[in-house]
Design a protein around this motif. Structure first.
Motif, PDB file in Angstrom:
ATOM      1  N   THR A 242      40.637 -98.963 -47.635  1.00  0.00           N
ATOM      2  CA  THR A 242      40.346 -97.462 -47.089  1.00  0.00           C
ATOM      3  C   THR A 242      39.678 -97.127 -48.873  1.00  0.00           C
ATOM      4  O   THR A 242      38.885 -95.996 -48.799  1.00  0.00           O
ATOM      5  N   ILE A 243      40.457 -97.483 -49.708  1.00  0.00           N
ATOM      6  CA  ILE A 243      39.473 -97.312 -51.015  1.00  0.00           C
ATOM      7  C   ILE A 243      38.275 -98.517 -50.628  1.00  0.00           C
ATOM      8  O   ILE A 243      37.798 -97.129 -51.651  1.00  0.00           O
ATOM      9  N   LEU A 244      37.878 -99.135 -50.896  1.00  0.00           N
ATOM     10  CA  LEU A 244      37.054 -99.648 -50.273  1.00  0.00           C
ATOM     11  C   LEU A 244      35.769 -98.389 -49.645  1.00  0.00           C
ATOM     12  O   LEU A 244      34.950 -98.363 -49.938  1.00  0.00           O
ATOM     13  N   THR A 245      36.595 -98.017 -48.762  1.00  0.00           N
ATOM     14  CA  THR A 245      35.130 -97.278 -47.844  1.00  0.00           C
ATOM     15  C   THR A 245      34.854 -96.189 -48.499  1.00  0.00           C
ATOM     16  O   THR A 245      33.593 -95.284 -48.675  1.00  0.00           O
ATOM     17  N   PHE A 246      36.442 -95.470 -48.848  1.00  0.00           N
ATOM     18  CA  PHE A 246      36.333 -94.091 -49.643  1.00  0.00           C
ATOM     19  C   PHE A 246      34.671 -94.389 -51.208  1.00  0.00           C
ATOM     20  O   PHE A 246      34.187 -93.696 -51.515  1.00  0.00           O
ATOM     21  N   ALA A 247      34.783 -95.528 -51.138  1.00  0.00           N
ATOM     22  CA  ALA A 247      34.138 -96.223 -52.520  1.00  0.00           C
ATOM     23  C   ALA A 247      32.264 -96.520 -51.584  1.00  0.00           C
ATOM     24  O   ALA A 247      31.645 -96.922 -52.889  1.00  0.00           O
ATOM     25  N   ASP A 248      32.262 -96.724 -50.588  1.00  0.00           N
ATOM     26  CA  ASP A 248      30.872 -97.047 -50.187  1.00  0.00           C
ATOM     27  C   ASP A 248      29.713 -96.291 -50.521  1.00  0.00           C
ATOM     28  O   ASP A 248      29.542 -94.966 -50.024  1.00  0.00           O
ATOM     29  N   PHE A 249      29.099 -97.094 -50.756  1.00  0.00           N
ATOM     30  CA  PHE A 249      27.897 -96.915 -51.538  1.00  0.00           C
ATOM     31  C   PHE A 249      26.806 -97.098 -50.519  1.00  0.00           C
ATOM     32  O   PHE A 249      25.840 -97.000 -49.963  1.00  0.00           O
ATOM     33  N   GLN A 250      26.508 -98.308 -50.264  1.00  0.00           N
ATOM     34  CA  GLN A 250      25.683 -99.527 -49.953  1.00  0.00           C
ATOM     35  C   GLN A 250      25.256 -98.996 -48.502  1.00  0.00           C
ATOM     36  O   GLN A 250      23.887 -98.709 -48.180  1.00  0.00           O
ATOM     37  N   VAL A 251      26.034 -99.089 -47.560  1.00  0.00           N
ATOM     38  CA  VAL A 251      25.600 -98.739 -46.243  1.00  0.00           C
ATOM     39  C   VAL A 251      24.756 -97.046 -45.952  1.00  0.00           C
ATOM     40  O   VAL A 251      24.187 -96.952 -45.561  1.00  0.00           O
ATOM     41  N   PRO A 252      25.880 -96.321 -46.424  1.00  0.00           N
ATOM     42  CA  PRO A 252      24.897 -94.544 -46.248  1.00  0.00           C
ATOM     43  C   PRO A 252      23.475 -94.499 -47.434  1.00  0.00           C
ATOM     44  O   PRO A 252      22.921 -94.165 -46.671  1.00  0.00           O
ATOM     45  N   PHE A 253      23.690 -95.361 -48.660  1.00  0.00           N
ATOM     46  CA  PHE A 253      22.303 -95.163 -49.631  1.00  0.00           C
ATOM     47  C   PHE A 253      20.857 -96.110 -48.064  1.00  0.00           C
ATOM     48  O   PHE A 253      20.590 -95.561 -48.163  1.00  0.00           O
ATOM     49  N   VAL A 254      21.294 -97.251 -48.571  1.00  0.00           N
ATOM     50  CA  VAL A 254      20.392 -97.869 -47.163  1.00  0.00           C
ATOM     51  C   VAL A 254      20.037 -97.446 -46.170  1.00  0.00           C
ATOM     52  O   VAL A 254      18.817 -97.222 -45.657  1.00  0.00           O
ATOM     53  N   LEU A 255      20.681 -96.707 -45.213  1.00  0.00           N
ATOM     54  CA  LEU A 255      20.412 -96.880 -44.009  1.00  0.00           C
ATOM     55  C   LEU A 255      20.194 -94.418 -43.707  1.00  0.00           C
ATOM     56  O   LEU A 255      19.079 -94.487 -43.168  1.00  0.00           O
TER      57      LEU A 255
END
Lengths: 310, 475, 278
Positions: A242-255
């Motif tokens: 949960t913590i890592l997904t809340f902070a996820d940057f790479q996937v939304p940024f790149v996609l």
């Protein structure tokens, strides 16, 4: 030091005072923590405090700015509309992917816990999405969801699952969000699977034997033995992910980087948008800190759940 | 080696100005030498042997107003210095090779170590931000669009160098000028323009009965409709969060209908206007007719679609045409390029603009400036644009008749869109706010939304409130 | 026969489905990396197969880029930062899982909480620190910053592991005259090896994949890591060079994939105690 003296000193009689001191639990504990605290202090705590400070200033790149209290937060909450879209998207993204990663991960673990040929190969193969560098796999997915050359659509159309030309993944607000979620799930699921598998392997087999003797069917065994005993692992993995997904940057940024029209921004990308290309680092810092209290509460909750049975 | 020349003033060299030697390669060492000789011999130097520095000295005063530093002295590289230059990865690999070759050539000539670091355009932003924040990094950074305004305090004053270049190469292209000049001081040296024009398939267009490239947006929409009626590949354009193609399309559409984001004062938001609605209405009608707008496309997507024979026209840099010509050879003979159509209020275009800034943390500012001057030297620069094959246009008047535009007559459109170019946020001067509006894709998003759901009002209101949020923040 | 059919339905088919979903993107990357530029954009034939395979992209990767340098850099960074993280986490894990002292709980929480700090917030201030240490464009910048996100997880895993080792083992050693350090070095740590291995693999994977810090702190092409080198150099202007991108992505994951294919069982076993006792 000879064996004899070591024996004596071990009893703590004739060892020099400073040695005895550091062998007491407290001093030894602090000494052992020293390297960790040093690294985290320099490269994490300090930048973090700096970030906290930035969030209450009008800092811009190349301009240190000045203290403005909650001005940035005020701006975000009241004036900057995409902030709220990003805020809710972050929850949606985390919530949905967590449910999928959890369910699929658990199924994967239950399957992997069976005996079947090529077991080790299969385990390693299923971990691959988690192993490959995220940017690169996300790029591959971007290519797979390509507006013109989507192989996903090609396959789906040829299997007659969808009508040609198939969904325009990044063109619609909901399909774009779905694409983000698919990639995140694909990438995160193996870790759930492996961690759950680790948990499953600690459950003594005789418990199941006993249950079978008592006439419990597979589902009952799962519900009354597997799940309760797996609970600590489940919670911990949930928490981390949960913590890592809340902070996820790479996937939304790149996609998608927020497209179409700011509908797929999450807080991490919105913070980046303001802080880096926009140069308003104070504002960017405040956006990235918004989740901090929220996450702290969630974590406190999970940890309480985790400790209760002990 | 450096000698104060400025004190002599312009009048002293008045006559030498006549000697037009702007084609002589830039050579600070020789210039320094000639200056000394010149001073010694008190004007006995033969005209023509060393007119370059003299010219520089004359033109130097012209650059910028404000507190700009203009000594007229050409920067002199320091032997043993080392310079790092950060810029994007050029689309034409050979252009990067040539660029690096020139840097190395400069290095060997003056005993300077030059390192060129190249990175994808999108990532250049993150990198520059970190460098500016930590006050360290490469000596020269390629500034894209309005960055000199964002990173104002981190860039050194190069008014002197721009002045020298102006005297040799003529006026600066207006958009480069607007981006480089911050409060009257040049914070970057104009480097290049990546012109954006339409690339289209002549064979498909004539099949549909479109005999010439549309001159106006109305004709454009009509041509797009003809393509649809003939059941041929459509005209298609990017409208996603694309670094280039969304901006270069939708800003000109907006402007040519008479609409703007803000007033020239850079404060008053003007997007909520009937002109904006007219522009959106044009887009909606064009889409109804057959023009395809992709809210999900990014910069590479229209290229790929074109190469794959999926679309018949799209607005882009010259990369599509060049890659067809150089690499694929599928449709190059049936491709041509056309200028962006005009709207009821005139013809407007937008191009990608890159400039080089010398960063304030550089320990070798003079050498860094000298390197840029070397690269901007006319002979060197023309070699570069020749290899880039028309993907780049020079930012000074002297490059207007760059042979690259006539070598392949089809490249003419890319030349023609330069003069009509404006910058995002126009007519306001570029600022932090206009840069933020650009980077949040407010104009492109407004069109994308209005096209997707047909709700013009809410799209305009949304854009207005976004712009107000941005322009209400202190600069 | 029925039993076998049941196994197929319950186990084999679902496993095959999982494999299909997880591995399809890798298949697609492989196919892409062997296609010529014009075949990539040709969907008139089946895109799932390569009509005229080409090694062009691999040639570019090997002979025209610094891919080998990137691989070496990534390896160095991953190995050293993993070692540093393990060193710190083993000591910290032992202290927090084994020793009783004032503030232990608070520190444990503190280390865990660091996970909440979003990396997007950190990278600009971190650039500051790296500048002050003169580490820009130096692999040490990465070696020193990666532990910030590796140590919390490793420590947390190892706290659980150390808690799981019966106290009596160490206590009997103490009675036999060993010092606490000796008890730690000779008894607790060896027993925790599976956990350490597991934490190490986890840390290695994360450092191998890290992107943002590496992008910001490394400049010249020779000092880049794989994820950064690949994405900064094969997206040129407005063209993605999918062939090279995919070839590099595949080759870039092979070392880690090999690591896992040998040690996956240890990885699983090592996660166990930590995860359960955490």
């Amino acid at each position: 030091m000879s064996t004899a003296t070591r024996r004596v000193s071990g009893a703590g009689v004739s060892r020099p005072l400073h040695l005895r001191l550091i062998e007491r639990e407290a001093p030894m504990g602090y000494i052992l923590l020293l390297p960790t605290l040093l690294v985290l202090g320099t490269f994490l705590a300090w930048p973090f405090l700096f970030g906290l400070w930035l969030s209450v200033t009008s800092a811009e790149l190349s301009d240190p700015g000045h203290f403005i209290g909650f001005g940035n937060y005020n701006f975000e909450f009241k004036i900057d509309h995409p902030f709220w879209t990003s805020f809710w998207n972050t929850f949606l993204y985390t919530g949905v992917t967590t449910v999928f990663k959890f369910t699929l991960g658990l199924s994967m673990a239950l399957l992997l816990n069976q005996i079947f040929p090529l077991q080790r190969f299969v385990r390693a193969a299923l971990l691959l999405p988690w192993i490959i560098p995220t940017v690169l796999s996300t790029l591959a997915w971007k290519w797979m969801f390509d507006p013109t050359f989507s192989v996903v659509n090609w396959v789906a159309v040829h299997l007659h699952l969808v009508a040609a030309p198939g969904p325009n993944w990044f063109g619609g607000t909901s399909t774009a969000m779905a694409a983000l979620m698919i990639v995140n799930t694909w990438r995160g699921m193996p870790f759930y699977g492996i961690a759950f598998l680790a948990g499953l392997q600690t459950i003594p087999l005789d418990l199941y034997e006993a249950a079978r003797v008592d006439g419990a069917n597979r589902w009952q065994q799962f519900l009354h033995i597997t799940l309760p005993l797996l609970r600590p692992v489940l919670l911990v993995v949930l928490l981390l992910s949960t913590i890592l997904t809340f902070a996820d940057f790479q996937v939304p940024f790149v996609l998608t980087n927020g497209a179409p029209y700011n509908s797929t921004h999450v807080l991490a990308t919105w913070a980046y948008q303001w802080g880096v290309p926009g140069g308003a680092i104070g504002l960017g810092a405040s956006v990235s800190l918004v989740l901090f209290p929220v996450l702290s509460i969630i974590i406190a909750g999970v940890l309480v759940l985790l400790r209760r049975p002990e | 080696m450096r000698l104060p020349l400025a004190e002599f003033g312009d009048s002293l060299f008045g006559e030498e100005k006549m000697a037009d030697l702007e084609d002589k390669p830039y050579d600070p060492e020789r210039e320094a030498w000639t200056r000394r000789r010149f001073l010694k011999a008190a004007g006995l130097v033969a005209a023509g042997a060393a007119a370059v520095p003299i010219l520089e000295a004359c033109g130097g005063g012209g650059g910028g107003g404000g507190g700009a530093l203009t000594t007229g002295k050409a920067p002199v590289p320091r032997q043993g210095a080392s310079i790092r230059l950060l810029q994007w990865v050029h689309f034409v690999p050979a252009a990067d090779t040539e660029f690096i070759r020139q840097c190395t050539e400069f290095g060997t000539k003056y005993g300077v170590t030059v390192a060129v670091e190249r990175i994808t355009a999108d990532q250049l932003i993150a990198k520059t931000a970190a460098d500016v924040e930590s006050n360290s990094g490469p000596d020269i950074i390629q500034m894209q669009y309005g960055w000199p305004h964002l990173y104002d305090a981190a860039c050194v004053d190069v008014s002197n160098e721009v002045g020298i270049l102006k005297s040799k190469l003529g006026a600066v292209a207006s958009v480069n000028d607007a981006f480089c000049k911050v409060n009257g001081v040049y914070k970057a040296i104009p480097y290049t323009i990546v012109p954006n024009a339409f690339t289209y398939r002549t064979d498909l267009l004539s099949q549909a009965g479109v005999t010439s490239w549309p001159k106006t947006w109305t004709e454009f929409a009509a041509a797009a409709a003809k393509m649809k009626a003939a059941n041929l590949q459509p005209f298609a354009q990017t409208d996603g969060h694309a670094y280039g193609d969304s901006l270069t399309m939708w800003n000109p559409v907006l402007w040519s209908h008479g609409a703007t984001e803000v007033k020239a004062d850079g404060k008053t938001v003007t997007i909520n206007s009937k002109e904006t609605r007219a522009a959106i209405a044009w887009a909606q009608n064009a889409v109804k007719g057959g023009f395809v707008v992709h809210p999900e496309w990014l910069d590479p997507d229209n290229n790929q679609a074109y190469h794959a024979n999926r679309i018949s026209a799209t607005l882009n840099g010259a990369s599509i045409y060049i890659r067809e010509k150089v690499e694929f050879h599928h449709y190059d003979s049936v491709s041509d390029n056309g200028v962006v159509p005009a709207g009821p209020k005139g013809l407007y275009t937008m191009n990608l603009i890159f400039n080089h800034a010398v960063m304030k943390w550089s320990p070798e500012k003079e050498t860094a400036k000298a390197l840029i001057m070397y690269l901007m030297d006319k002979t060197n620069y023309l070699k570069y644009t020749d290899i880039a094959g028309g993907y780049n246009a020079g930012p000074f008047a002297a490059f207007d008749n760059d042979p690259v535009w006539t070598k392949d007559p089809k490249m003419k459109a890319f030349h023609d869109v330069v003069a009509t170019g404006k910058w995002p946020g126009w007519p306001a001067t570029p600022s932090k706010q206009t840069a933020q509006s650009q980077q949040q894709y407010i104009v492109a998003d407004m069109f994308a939304k209005a096209i997707a759901n047909g709700d013009t009002e809410s799209a305009v209101k949304e854009a207005e409130s976004r712009l107000q949020a941005i322009f209400s923040r202190p600069g | 026969m029925d039993r076998l059919a049941g196994r197929w339905i319950r186990i084999y088919i679902p496993i095959l489905l999982f494999i299909l979903i997880t591995l399809f993107p890798f298949y697609w990357m492989t196919v892409t990396s062997f296609k010529s530029a014009s075949e990539l954009f040709d969907f008139n034939q089946s895109p799932l197969f390569v009509a005229a395979p080409t090694l062009e992209w691999y040639k570019i990767l090997f002979f025209q880029t610094n891919f080998w340098h990137w691989t070496v850099n990534t390896t160095i960074v991953a190995v050293v930062s993993t070692s540093i993280s393990l060193f710190c986490s083993v000591l910290a894990g032992y202290a927090l899982g084994r020793l009783r002292f004032r503030g232990a709980d608070a520190i444990g929480w503190g280390i865990f909480i660091t996970y909440l700090v979003p990396p997007t917030l950190l990278f600009l201030p971190l650039a500051f620190v790296i500048r002050d240490l003169h580490l820009f464009n130096n692999l040490w910048a990465l070696i020193l910053t990666y532990p910030t996100f590796l140590i919390p997880f490793c420590t947390w895993l190892l706290i659980g592991y150390f808690k799981g080792i019966p106290r009596e083992l160490e206590e009997s050693a103490l009675v036999d005259g060993a010092s606490r350090w000796q008890a730690m070095m000779r008894i607790a740590i060896p027993l925790a090896l599976p956990g350490i291995l597991s934490a190490g693999m986890f840390a290695f994977t994360l450092s191998w994949n890290e992107f943002l810090y590496s992008l910001i702190f490394m400049n010249d092409s020779l000092s880049k890591t794989i994820p950064v080198g690949v994405t900064t150099e094969f997206i040129k202007g407005d063209e993605f060079y999918w062939g090279v991108l995919m070839a590099a992505a595949l080759l870039g994951s092979i070392p880690v994939a090999l690591l896992y294919s040998f040690f996956v069982d240890y990885f699983v076993a090592g996660m166990t105690a930590g995860a359960v006792k955490g």
